[in-house]
Enzyme design. Structure first.
Site, PDB file in Angstrom:
ATOM      1  CB  CYS A  10     -11.078  22.126  -2.001  1.00 41.29           C
ATOM      2  SG  CYS A  10     -10.184  20.301  -1.680  1.00 41.29           S
ATOM      3  CG  HIS A  65      -5.549  -3.390  -0.406  1.00 37.19           C
ATOM      4  ND1 HIS A  65      -3.984  -3.778  -0.864  1.00 37.19           N
ATOM      5  CD2 HIS A  65      -4.718  -2.607   0.345  1.00 37.19           C
ATOM      6  CE1 HIS A  65      -3.586  -4.581   0.069  1.00 37.19           C
ATOM      7  NE2 HIS A  65      -3.869  -3.577   0.862  1.00 37.19           N
ATOM      8  CD  GLN A  78      -3.993  -8.666  -0.766  1.00 35.01           C
ATOM      9  OE1 GLN A  78      -3.225  -8.455   0.087  1.00 35.01           O
ATOM     10  NE2 GLN A  78      -4.507 -10.343  -0.981  1.00 35.01           N
ATOM     11  CG  ASN A  79      -7.676  -7.773  -6.729  1.00 36.40           C
ATOM     12  OD1 ASN A  79      -6.492  -7.980  -6.139  1.00 36.40           O
ATOM     13  ND2 ASN A  79      -8.342  -9.223  -6.693  1.00 36.40           N
ATOM     14  CB  VAL A  80      -7.586  -0.794  -7.106  1.00 35.75           C
ATOM     15  CG1 VAL A  80      -7.376  -0.911  -5.431  1.00 35.75           C
ATOM     16  CG2 VAL A  80      -7.394  -1.480  -7.998  1.00 35.75           C
ATOM     17  CG  ASN A  98      -0.109 -18.310  -5.332  1.00 34.18           C
ATOM     18  OD1 ASN A  98       0.592 -18.347  -6.393  1.00 34.18           O
ATOM     19  ND2 ASN A  98       0.142 -17.495  -4.776  1.00 34.18           N
ATOM     20  CB  CYS A 151     -11.406  15.928  -2.897  1.00 34.99           C
ATOM     21  SG  CYS A 151     -10.088  17.493  -2.742  1.00 34.99           S
TER      22      CYS A 151
END
Ligand code: APR
Length: 287
Positions: A188, A121, A103-105, A251, A129
């Site tokens: 654009c 994610h 899920q990490n970016v 965790n 754009c």
């Protein structure tokens, strides 16, 4: 790790042939990348990430939201993979059918030795754009003294966004309020947006399909550093459990997944995962 749980988790991992590793922000916490629900500091402490990470926020104030993501990208660029990322790569090396779903970016799995995680994610490094979706170049990073900081400095819990720390594209110091005007699309002219999934947006369907397929066919799911609060991503471990695969969780604190886990390993990923790899394959020199 002490007690019977680590040994049991090690046995499950050693027996798995198609493991899935499902990761969240806690995976990168020991690299100095704050988790999404950590309190923000510095310029950003008065903002709630859940309010910045929306299309409505970007439309209302593109420079504020772009500036926040640029600050996060700079913070990640200075961070290094931690022993947990390397342990995940060690698992994938032992079990070539391993699928890593994140899920990490950030890009710390890739830099830690997992070349192509399934990204639910999106990524801080794939701007596009906001109108026509044309991919846009990552803004060039200016050279700043902070950019040459030693890796350990990346553990500063301010995500690299303390006042005067981040540098805007073009080498100018960021404005004191953190705003950075997003570039214009070369096609654009609309504002470029971060290539991440915001609250209320659909997940990329190819990634979601790949994640569901991997979770459906796995024989162990290892969930690491996620609060399991954000759906649909949080359903991936449930898919595996429903189809009979054991779920092992890493965790420091309980999560909604505790009840479905065969084993709960309480502790930080950077310590627990290397110990897990050693428990599974005592000859391994991971982490
Ligand atoms: N090792 C393992 N887990 C840790 C560590 C650590 N060193 N430090 C913190 N954690 C755990 C926390 O206890 C928490 O359960 O990591 C989890 C982080 O939770 P979140 O910040 O909610 O991150 P995540 O689950 O990845 O969030 C999911 O929500 O905001 C959106 O898109 C964003 O991808 C993100 C998604």
């Amino acid at each position: 790790m002490t007690g019977p749980e680590p040994a049991e988790a090690g046995r499950l991992l050693a027996a798995a042939r198609r493991p899935v590793v499902f990761t969240g922000a806690g995976m990168s916490a020991e690299s100095g990348v704050p988790t999404f629900r950590d309190a923000q500091t510095g310029l950003w402490e008065r903002y709630d990430p859940q309010e910045l990470a929306t299309l409505a926020a970007f439309r209302a104030d593109p420079a504020l939201v772009w500036g926040w993501y640029e600050a996060r990208r700079h913070g990640v660029r200075r961070a290094e993979p931690n022993p947990g990322h390397r342990a995940v790569a060690a698992i994938a090396a032992r079990r070539p059918e391993t699928v890593v779903i994140t899920q990490n970016v950030d890009d710390l799995h890739e830099r830690g030795g997992v070349p192509a995680p399934v990204r639910l994610h999106g990524s801080l490094f794939a701007p596009r754009c906001s109108a026509c979706a044309r991919p846009a170049p990552i803004p060039e990073d200016a050279t700043a003294p902070e950019d040459d900081a030693a890796p350990g400095d990346a553990a500063a819990p301010d995500d690299g966004v303390a006042s005067g720390d981040a540098v805007a594209p073009g080498g100018m110091p960021e404005p004191p309020d953190g705003r950075v005007t997003p570039p214009a699309c070369a096609g654009c002219g609309a504002p470029v947006r971060p290539g991440v999934v915001w609250f209320g947006e659909a997940l990329p369907s190819a990634a979601l399909d790949a994640a569901v397929e991997a979770a459906s066919g796995c024989d162990l799911l290892l969930t690491v550093g996620t609060s399991a609060l954000v759906h649909p991503a949080a359903e991936i471990p449930l898919v595996a459990a429903r189809l009979g695969a054991p779920v092992v969780q890493v965790n420091p604190v309980p999560t909604p997944l505790d009840a479905i886990c065969a084993v709960n390993l309480r502790g930080p990923a950077g310590e627990v995962l290397p110990a897990l790899v050693r428990a599974a394959w005592p000859d391994a020199a991971a982490g």
